[in-house]
Structure formats: C-alpha cells, structure tokens
Enzyme design. Structure first.
Site, PDB file in Angstrom:
ATOM      1  CB  THR A 175      -6.009  -2.596 -30.919  1.00  0.00           C
ATOM      2  OG1 THR A 175      -6.160  -1.373 -31.634  1.00  0.00           O
ATOM      3  CG2 THR A 175      -7.381  -3.165 -30.601  1.00  0.00           C
ATOM      4  NE  ARG A 214      -6.047   3.460 -34.936  1.00  0.00           N
ATOM      5  CZ  ARG A 214      -4.735   3.353 -35.091  1.00  0.00           C
ATOM      6  NH1 ARG A 214      -4.188   2.175 -35.394  1.00  0.00           N
ATOM      7  NH2 ARG A 214      -3.967   4.426 -34.948  1.00  0.00           N
ATOM      8  CG  LEU A 245      -6.526  -7.565 -32.143  1.00  0.00           C
ATOM      9  CD1 LEU A 245      -6.511  -7.856 -30.636  1.00  0.00           C
ATOM     10  CD2 LEU A 245      -7.834  -6.908 -32.532  1.00  0.00           C
ATOM     11  CG  ASP A 246      -4.464  -1.451 -35.547  1.00  0.00           C
ATOM     12  OD1 ASP A 246      -4.237  -2.135 -36.560  1.00  0.00           O
ATOM     13  OD2 ASP A 246      -5.317  -0.550 -35.500  1.00  0.00           O
ATOM     14  CE  LYS A 247       4.410  -1.056 -30.479  1.00  0.00           C
ATOM     15  NZ  LYS A 247       5.573  -0.203 -30.843  1.00  0.00           N
TER      16      LYS A 247
END
Length: 337
Positions: free
Chosen positions: A167, A268, A163-165
C-alpha cells in the site's frame, strides 16, 4: 489535548504502535556454524551470521532463552558460550518495539514535511514499515534509524501507524518520545484523519455512502489473513471504515475510504466483506490486473493538528502511476493526477 503534559509516560503498547495481530508471528532462524567461527563466542558469531540485528539485541535474545543449540537440550544461557563448527544454532525471532534491536540502513525516503517533532513520509509500494518475520531489514524503520541520530531512542523509531508493504501513501512519524506519545493519543482519540483511495474490480451497488463497522481478527483458517469475526466467539477488535463511491461502472469502482480505527488490513477486509475486494488483492479475493501488481490502495490524504504548535496540517499526494493506469483502463475518473 495537551501533549506538553508528560508527567505520566504512556506505555508503547497502545493504539497502533502495539504488536498487532500479524506481528505475533515468530520466526525460527536455523544457522549452521561455519568452520571459520569454530570456538567463537556465541554473541560474536551471531553478529556475523545475523547482521540485520544489533549485538545488544542478540545478547538479549540469548539471555531470554531464545537461542538453542543442536548440541544440548536446554536453551543456551550465556553469551560466552563457544560455538563449534557444523553446530546448528536456532534463534527465535519476533518483532520488538526496541529500536536499538535493528541496524540503521540509509535509503532514499520521500519526506513531505518535517520539523523538530515529526515527519510526514510518502511511503512507496514495496517498502515494509517495521521489521517482522521474513523482513528483518530494509524496512522504513531501518531507514529512519539512519536518517535521524535520535531515532534509536524512540520506540519503533517513532512509527505510530502503518501501511501494508504494497500500500502506498502518507504516514506520520514521531521524532521524539514526547511527540510519539502525543500522536498515539491523537490516533486513539481519532484526531488524525487518514483517507485512502481504493479500486475494486466490481461495480458499486446501493447508496453512494456506506459505514462499515464489522469487527476484525485473525482468520482462523489462514493465519496470514485477517477476517471479519464474531467477537462473542472469536478474538478480535472493533473496526470502523467510512466508504464513499467516487465513480462506478460495469468494470469496477473507485472508493474514498476514511479510517476511524486502524486494524491490520482493515480496508482490504471491509471492502472484501461487502463484496468489493480490492483490485489485484489476491489475499482477499480481488482479481488480477495487467497494469497493477499489488492491491489497489493508496493513502492519499493525512490531516491533523500539530501536537505542539496546534497548527492545522494537511497533506495530499497524487495517485501512483499503476493506480492511474488501472483507472484509465477501467474507464473510471479519479480526483488526483
């Protein structure tokens, strides 16, 4: 699927445990040798100056010609090289799947489920998943190394997807190499369902359900971004996201997103590509918000069949407070409290 059959060990660099597009970034760290380390061995000096890395990994970097000095033209070839005060040492760093490269760091992790084979973790906003340029410590991987004595023996400490930082939400992490191989197979076969809730500050138009199959690669104009690309002219990978509008008004919309592939920044990029950038996602054109300071994206649901017991597993976590506040301010209704 029969994950117990491991006569042929799968390579690590498959599915989503490979170094993805943004992980190709390399950082050059320049270090000036302080007087107290004058005539210290290079490997010992680097351990003191770069404590986020293990001594063994720093030794590999030296032997791999990734360390150079202002005092000589060629890379330093020996760990026993004696550094000098005021000498500038340059170290080339990039992510590696070798868990032993990084140091354990105890941290509070929200563990939703665990057994001898795997864990399901609720990742908070702000936690980086894997060390990378600019974030070599304080990551989920560092926390996993401190949590589990066997984690250093598993590539990437068992991380099989990310997961992105900024998210939030659910992730599954393997505790053994056998389980990691099985989970990687399951991700590649689309046997792990990952579902997200996303908020866009723009209203939904058209049919409530939409399939987005636009390929994704690195944005040629801005290397920190990903973008929809033409595979005949640019490098990239196929990507598929299912979108379902849950609520919409003139202030924006709430969207249920299901990943079928796992490209970097996939939701995104796909949302922005169809004119629905995420709320507060400045990287992809989403407008800011007074109540949320990160992209409005939350991995709320994770489901799969246990790779060894075959037990159906289903996990769900509530929307975090910032996304609830954003929805309330926009007059949108959400299914999770």
């Amino acid at each position: 699927m029969h994950p117990d059959n491991h006569s042929k060990t799968l390579p690590v660099a498959i599915a989503e445990v490979d170094a993805d597009e943004l992980d190709a970034e390399v950082e050059e760290r320049r270090l000036e040798i302080p007087s107290q380390l004058h005539r210290e061995r290079l490997d010992r000096a680097l351990v003191q100056l770069m404590p986020e890395f293990s001594r063994n990994h720093l030794k590999h970097l030296i032997e791999g010609a990734c360390v150079s000095s202002s005092a000589q033209t060629n890379p330093i070839a020996k760990v026993a090289y004696l550094v000098k005060a005021a000498e500038t040492i340059t170290v080339r760093l990039q992510p590696t799947a070798m868990s032993q490269a990084y140091v354990p760091q105890a941290m509070a992790l929200d563990i939703v489920y665990e057994d001898a084979h795997l864990r399901v973790i609720h990742k908070p906003v702000g936690l980086v998943v894997h060390p990378a340029p600019g974030n070599w410590s304080g990551t989920l991987l560092n926390g996993l190394l401190a949590l589990d004595a066997s984690a250093p023996q598993v590539p990437r400490a068992g991380i099989v997807h990310r997961l992105d930082k900024d998210t939030s939400g659910l992730m599954v992490v393997a505790r053994t190499r056998a389980c990691m191989d099985a989970l990687v197979q399951m991700i590649a076969a689309r046997e792990i369902a990952r579902e997200y809730l996303a908020i866009s500050p723009r209203p939904w138009r058209g049919d409530a359900h939409r399939e987005v199959g636009l390929p994704i690669g690195r944005d040629p104009r801005q290397r920190l971004r990903m973008a929809v690309v033409d595979l005949e002219r640019q490098s990239g990978k196929s990507a598929h996201t299912s979108l379902q509008c849950l609520d919409s008004n003139d202030q924006g919309c709430l969207v249920h997103c299901t990943l079928h592939t796992g490209r970097t920044h996939q939701i995104r990029v796909h949302m922005a590509a169809i004119g629905l950038p995420l709320l507060a996602d400045g990287l992809y054109g989403g407008q800011g918000s007074p109540v949320i300071q990160r992209q409005a994206l939350h991995a709320f649901s994770l489901s799969f069949e246990h790779p060894f017991s075959a037990e159906p597993l289903y996990f769900q976590v509530a929307l975090p407070g910032d996304m609830q506040a954003a929805l309330a301010g926009m007059g949108l209704h959400h299914p999770l409290s």
